[in-house]
Design an enzyme around this catalytic site. Structure first.
Site, PDB file in Angstrom:
ATOM      1  N   LYS A 112       0.818  -1.214   0.000  1.00 25.69           N
ATOM      2  CA  LYS A 112       0.000   0.000   0.000  1.00 25.69           C
ATOM      3  C   LYS A 112       0.855   1.268   0.000  1.00 25.69           C
ATOM      4  O   LYS A 112       0.388   2.329  -0.382  1.00 25.69           O
ATOM      5  CB  LYS A 112      -0.984  -0.026   1.158  1.00 25.69           C
TER       6      LYS A 112
HETATM    7  C1  LIG Z   1      -4.568  -4.560   1.453  1.00 22.22           C
HETATM    8  C2  LIG Z   1      -3.825  -5.816   1.392  1.00 22.22           C
HETATM    9  C3  LIG Z   1      -4.233  -6.855   0.551  1.00 22.22           C
HETATM   10  C4  LIG Z   1      -5.465  -6.766  -0.294  1.00 22.22           C
HETATM   11  O1  LIG Z   1      -5.330  -5.783  -1.292  1.00 22.22           O
HETATM   12  P1  LIG Z   1      -6.629  -5.242  -2.042  1.00 22.22           P
HETATM   13  O2  LIG Z   1      -6.130  -4.172  -2.939  1.00 22.22           O
HETATM   14  O3  LIG Z   1      -7.530  -4.711  -0.967  1.00 22.22           O
HETATM   15  O4  LIG Z   1      -7.222  -6.383  -2.746  1.00 22.22           O
HETATM   16  C5  LIG Z   1      -3.429  -7.985   0.503  1.00 22.22           C
HETATM   17  N1  LIG Z   1      -2.323  -8.106   1.262  1.00 22.22           N
HETATM   18  C6  LIG Z   1      -1.913  -7.130   2.097  1.00 22.22           C
HETATM   19  C7  LIG Z   1      -0.694  -7.341   2.912  1.00 22.22           C
HETATM   20  C8  LIG Z   1      -2.645  -5.956   2.178  1.00 22.22           C
HETATM   21  O5  LIG Z   1      -2.235  -4.988   2.996  1.00 22.22           O
END
Ligand SMILES: *Cc1c(COP(=O)(O)O)cnc(C)c1O
Length: 463
Positions: A112
């Site tokens: 993210k």
């Molecule tokens: C947010 C997240 C996901 C899922 O991602 P999306 O974009 O919501 O599908 C998977 N793994 C981790 C470690 C995350 O932080």
């Protein structure tokens, strides 16, 4: 480039307006009015370029009306300056035909950061120019919140309030949200689950008085700018493996469907993606839906991959919008059914469209742990539980000689208990974060009550 709502009833906005607004006023999500394409030669030209340069070339058509080229280059450079790996998103090889895309070298050790660090710089540049300030409210299942707090801490034009489900995030995730000392960032521990937090954000956006009084802005994965930032690493990794001269597949551990939807955008832009595989944990609404069982909410069951413990997947609305041929009223109707009846069936035509793009699989808790253990033995790679869900599902979708890339969405040290239980190895934090467990925490515990949450935010946001 103009941006339109998936429900067809909100005004068209520029990139900057859509980014600052988040959710559209008709409850929909913004998408570009058309998806630009890159030629075979343009994609081939990405080979060997630094990540930042590919980022500029991929994202420029989407943002060019809102920022100058020089501004945007500066934004990208500042966004990715704090990463702990020169390649930003390095590829590791797991097996002859299977690769891991490490997306956890940013400041909060999860993918993210790619989107959030960029959004922090985009917001700062846009707000400075406007002489404006905003209040960012976000819901997090763990990683979004810390990434947002890290991206905005100390920016005085931005107040940040992050709600997370009390007791349902890992200690590292919680500490990353509760230990920053800057006065403009606030962690709220809500007595509820992630879906409750996400519903509260949606309700705040639909409360127009509140929304206008605090200048509400959203940076949850519904924000198209976040999706856009994630499109870039599909290009860098595929080109490193021989695209566009060769097709490449991706498996993506999925919760809110943002990361995998970025893969769809990359495919629409011209990247030759063979399979786009949705990997879920036991909270498998997406896998059930893509298997033809309709989209019906179950109870969220806490898992060892908590960032994917999601039953209502906000970005899936964008996938539906394209599957329904960009028919906003059809999407609005499905979302009404979801709200009133807890789910909906997908039409045959739309199912067909979805199955041309996405495949899916699911990993149980036992399979996830077993994969952490077996991958450590097979390749020496220590996976976090989210990456392990991806690797397990990817192994069921390998089609040699097409290379498979699994997205490793978080560093194993973010989930030390689950990793150690699975394989006996305690994953250490990188040295730059080693004192996280000693820093004092600051957090407000709050009831799952919209009025109480709104009051708290009104009282603590500065304009
Ligand atoms: C947010 C997240 C996901 C899922 O991602 P999306 O974009 O919501 O599908 C998977 N793994 C981790 C470690 C995350 O932080």
């Amino acid at each position: 480039m103009k941006y339109i709502s998936t429900r067809g009833q909100a005004p068209e906005l520029s990139f900057e307006e859509a980014m600052l607004t988040g959710l559209a006023r008709d409850g929909g999500l913004y998408v570009p009015s058309e998806i630009p394409t890159l030629s075979h030669d343009e994609i081939a030209g990405f080979a060997g370029l630094p990540y930042e340069e590919v980022a500029f070339r991929v994202m420029w058509p989407y943002v060019s009306g809102s920022f100058s080229a020089e501004e945007f280059k500066g934004i990208i450079a500042r966004a990715y300056a704090g990463f702990g790996h020169a390649a930003l998103a390095p590829l590791k090889q797991l097996d002859s035909n299977h690769f891991l895309l490490e997306l956890f070298h940013g400041p909060t050790l999860a993918f993210k950061d790619f989107a959030m660090q960029l959004i922090g710089q985009l917001f700062q540049t846009a707000l400075k120019r406007r002489g404006d300030s905003v209040t960012i409210v976000g819901a997090t299942s763990g990683d979004t919140g810390s990434a947002a707090i890290e991206a905005f801490r100390g920016l005085d034009a931005v107040n940040v309030f992050i709600m997370y489900p009390h007791g349902r995030v890992s200690e590292v995730q919680r500490r990353q949200m509760t230990t920053p000392v800057e006065a403009n960032v606030h962690a709220l521990a809500v007595d509820g689950d992630f879906d409750d937090c996400q519903a509260a954000v949606k309700d705040m956006f639909n409360d127009f008085d509140f929304r206008d009084s605090v200048h509400l802005a959203g940076v949850n994965s519904i924000n198209f700018a976040r999706v856009l930032a994630q499109v870039v690493y599909y290009f860098t990794s595929a080109v490193a493996l021989g695209a566009p001269h060769r097709r490449v597949s991706f498996t993506v551990p999925t919760g809110n469907f943002g990361d995998i939807f970025a893969g769809f955008i990359a495919r629409q832009m011209g990247l030759p993606i063979e399979q786009l595989v949705v990997a879920t944990n036991q909270n498998d609404i997406l896998h059930r839906c893509l298997s033809g069982e309709g989209y019906f909410k179950g109870d969220t069951i806490p898992s060892i991959s908590p960032s994917m413990d999601i039953q209502v997947s906000s970005n899936f609305e964008r996938a539906l919008f394209y599957a329904y041929d960009q028919d906003g009223s059809a999407v609005a109707q499905l979302m009404d059914e979801l709200k009133s009846g807890g789910g909906f069936n997908v039409s045959q035509g739309a199912m067909q469209a979805l199955s041309e793009v996405y495949t899916s699989g699911r990993a149980s808790e036992a399979e996830t742990s077993a994969t952490i253990k077996s991958e450590l033995a097979a390749s020496g790679e220590l996976l976090c539980p989210h990456g392990a869900v991806g690797v397990k599902v990817a192994q069921e979708h390998l089609k040699p000689p097409v290379p498979m890339v699994t997205l490793a969405t978080a560093h194993p040290a973010k989930f030390p208990a689950a990793v150690e239980d699975a394989c006996g190895v305690h994953p250490p934090l990188p040295p730059r974060m080693a004192d996280l467990y000693e820093r004092p925490e600051r957090v407000t515990r709050i009831a799952n009550d919209l009025g109480a949450i709104e009051d708290h935010i009104r009282k603590h946001s500065v304009h």
